[in-house]
Write an enzyme that holds these catalytic residues in place. Sequence first.
Site, PDB file in Angstrom:
ATOM      1  N   GLU A   1       0.802  -1.244   0.000  1.00  0.00           N
ATOM      2  CA  GLU A   1       0.000   0.000   0.000  1.00  0.00           C
ATOM      3  C   GLU A   1       0.826   1.281   0.000  1.00  0.00           C
ATOM      4  O   GLU A   1       0.609   2.167   0.825  1.00  0.00           O
ATOM      5  CB  GLU A   1      -0.962  -0.008   1.197  1.00  0.00           C
ATOM      6  CG  GLU A   1      -1.888  -1.208   1.218  1.00  0.00           C
ATOM      7  CD  GLU A   1      -2.878  -1.194   2.372  1.00  0.00           C
ATOM      8  OE1 GLU A   1      -2.738  -0.383   3.302  1.00  0.00           O
ATOM      9  OE2 GLU A   1      -3.807  -2.029   2.344  1.00  0.00           O
TER      10      GLU A   1
ATOM     11  N   ASN B   1       2.098  -5.286  -3.117  1.00  0.00           N
ATOM     12  CA  ASN B   1       0.682  -5.564  -2.847  1.00  0.00           C
ATOM     13  C   ASN B   1      -0.073  -4.259  -2.597  1.00  0.00           C
ATOM     14  O   ASN B   1       0.420  -3.386  -1.868  1.00  0.00           O
ATOM     15  CB  ASN B   1       0.611  -6.459  -1.588  1.00  0.00           C
ATOM     16  CG  ASN B   1      -0.733  -7.104  -1.345  1.00  0.00           C
ATOM     17  OD1 ASN B   1      -1.257  -7.786  -2.214  1.00  0.00           O
ATOM     18  ND2 ASN B   1      -1.287  -6.902  -0.150  1.00  0.00           N
TER      19      ASN B   1
ATOM     20  N   HIS C   1     -10.376  -5.889  -2.648  1.00  0.00           N
ATOM     21  CA  HIS C   1     -11.455  -5.590  -1.697  1.00  0.00           C
ATOM     22  C   HIS C   1     -12.506  -4.805  -2.483  1.00  0.00           C
ATOM     23  O   HIS C   1     -12.345  -3.620  -2.714  1.00  0.00           O
ATOM     24  CB  HIS C   1     -10.936  -4.736  -0.530  1.00  0.00           C
ATOM     25  CG  HIS C   1      -9.923  -5.417   0.326  1.00  0.00           C
ATOM     26  ND1 HIS C   1     -10.229  -6.500   1.118  1.00  0.00           N
ATOM     27  CD2 HIS C   1      -8.613  -5.166   0.535  1.00  0.00           C
ATOM     28  CE1 HIS C   1      -9.148  -6.886   1.777  1.00  0.00           C
ATOM     29  NE2 HIS C   1      -8.147  -6.098   1.435  1.00  0.00           N
TER      30      HIS C   1
ATOM     31  N   GLU D   1      -6.450 -10.561  -1.317  1.00  0.00           N
ATOM     32  CA  GLU D   1      -7.252 -10.305  -0.102  1.00  0.00           C
ATOM     33  C   GLU D   1      -8.725 -10.152  -0.470  1.00  0.00           C
ATOM     34  O   GLU D   1      -9.404  -9.230  -0.002  1.00  0.00           O
ATOM     35  CB  GLU D   1      -6.769  -9.038   0.605  1.00  0.00           C
ATOM     36  CG  GLU D   1      -5.285  -9.051   0.959  1.00  0.00           C
ATOM     37  CD  GLU D   1      -4.833  -7.804   1.713  1.00  0.00           C
ATOM     38  OE1 GLU D   1      -5.683  -6.998   2.143  1.00  0.00           O
ATOM     39  OE2 GLU D   1      -3.605  -7.645   1.858  1.00  0.00           O
TER      40      GLU D   1
ATOM     41  N   ASP E   1     -12.488  -9.824  -0.854  1.00  0.00           N
ATOM     42  CA  ASP E   1     -13.805  -9.817  -0.204  1.00  0.00           C
ATOM     43  C   ASP E   1     -14.679  -8.839  -0.970  1.00  0.00           C
ATOM     44  O   ASP E   1     -14.186  -7.899  -1.596  1.00  0.00           O
ATOM     45  CB  ASP E   1     -13.760  -9.542   1.308  1.00  0.00           C
ATOM     46  CG  ASP E   1     -12.908  -8.360   1.731  1.00  0.00           C
ATOM     47  OD1 ASP E   1     -12.669  -7.451   0.905  1.00  0.00           O
ATOM     48  OD2 ASP E   1     -12.511  -8.330   2.910  1.00  0.00           O
TER      49      ASP E   1
HETATM   50  C1  XIL Z   1      -6.587  -6.078   8.133  1.00  0.00           C
HETATM   51  C2  XIL Z   1      -6.999  -7.226   9.048  1.00  0.00           C
HETATM   52  O1  XIL Z   1      -7.939  -8.016   8.362  1.00  0.00           O
HETATM   53  C3  XIL Z   1      -7.582  -6.698  10.333  1.00  0.00           C
HETATM   54  O2  XIL Z   1      -7.783  -7.750  11.262  1.00  0.00           O
HETATM   55  C4  XIL Z   1      -6.659  -5.647  10.960  1.00  0.00           C
HETATM   56  O3  XIL Z   1      -7.291  -5.075  12.075  1.00  0.00           O
HETATM   57  C5  XIL Z   1      -6.298  -4.572   9.954  1.00  0.00           C
HETATM   58  O4  XIL Z   1      -5.727  -5.177   8.801  1.00  0.00           O
HETATM   59  N1  XIL Z   1      -5.054  -4.440   3.568  1.00  0.00           N
HETATM   60  C6  XIL Z   1      -4.118  -5.344   4.030  1.00  0.00           C
HETATM   61  C7  XIL Z   1      -4.438  -6.232   5.170  1.00  0.00           C
HETATM   62  O5  XIL Z   1      -3.053  -5.474   3.420  1.00  0.00           O
HETATM   63  O6  XIL Z   1      -3.317  -6.498   5.960  1.00  0.00           O
HETATM   64  C8  XIL Z   1      -5.534  -5.632   6.028  1.00  0.00           C
HETATM   65  O7  XIL Z   1      -5.892  -6.596   7.023  1.00  0.00           O
HETATM   66  C9  XIL Z   1      -6.724  -5.256   5.181  1.00  0.00           C
HETATM   67  C10 XIL Z   1      -6.345  -4.219   4.166  1.00  0.00           C
END
Ligand code: XIL
Length: 297
Positions: A127, A167, A204, A233, A235
């Site tokens: 990020e 990432n 996401h 990741e 969702d």
């Molecule tokens: C999130 C986790 O799911 C949570 O439990 C935590 O509180 C915050 O981080 N981008 C990422 C992940 O790269 O590491 C993040 O995970 C979600 C967004």
Amino acid sequence: ASTLGAAAAQSGRYFGTAIAAGRLGDSAYTTIAGREFNMVTAENEMKPDATEPQRGQFNFSSGDQIYNWATQRGMKVRGHTLAWHAQQPSWMQSLSGSSLRQAMIDHINGVMAHYKGKLAYWDVVNEAFNEDGSRRQSNLQATGNDWIEVAFRTARTADPSVKLCYNDYNIENWSYAKTQGVYNMIRDFKSRGVPIDCVGLQTHFTGGSSLPSNFQTTLSSFAGLGVDVALTEVDVTNASTTQYAGLTQACVNVSRCVGITVWGVRDSDSWRSSESPLLFDGGGNKKAAYNSVLNAL
Ligand code: XIL
């Protein structure tokens, strides 16, 4: 195939999930995770605040719990993450300049030495871009624009066996400025020989019912630079079946898309649990989105 992992393996891909160490005692959770997935990412346990709570004092207890759980079941593990503006230990947040730069290098070396030869991928940097395609103004960025390539060069030397990934989120839409910013960095790295093997698209998805525009073009364009791509990741708000099927199909259509990871097992395990974004409901039942993914693999 009757599981996500086995279906993905038919085309040489993996299907993964994020695992939380604190849930490994929940047998409903581990039954689903152990059955369906063949790649694991630690949801929080390999982040800088977890692995180096005090400067120079590393703690791998929770990360190793997840690593051991996964590898005892024949699953592979993605390391997540080494250099990030968020979830830094407080001692790191209070550093700047050359001492922060050195702390980042030492952190990468310390964590990667522990997992040397054991992981399939590392998210080396997470990020680092703003939505407009410029670099995020983090404490790491303030150490100098070359901090990302220094992280990747350090990582390659620390463990030459693991694939090194960049990432990020909101880099799925090919027409989006942030996607172009990341693309230009990867192109620059490849042209100058900065070691990088893969790009992780967090995926996401929020709202809507269709995929971000040209999602598959984004995957094939990154792949065209000579890196693997992965959805790292996933969702999706209300687990839209259209979006889950579409993102799966986009990955399957791009040969260098190596796998898909959903960001948790059941809706109740999700960091976005109020949006019910995953493939299993809180009772552990397969949702419609599960079938749309399985059918698209
Ligand atoms: C999130 C986790 O799911 C949570 O439990 C935590 O509180 C915050 O981080 N981008 C990422 C992940 O790269 O590491 C993040 O995970 C979600 C967004």
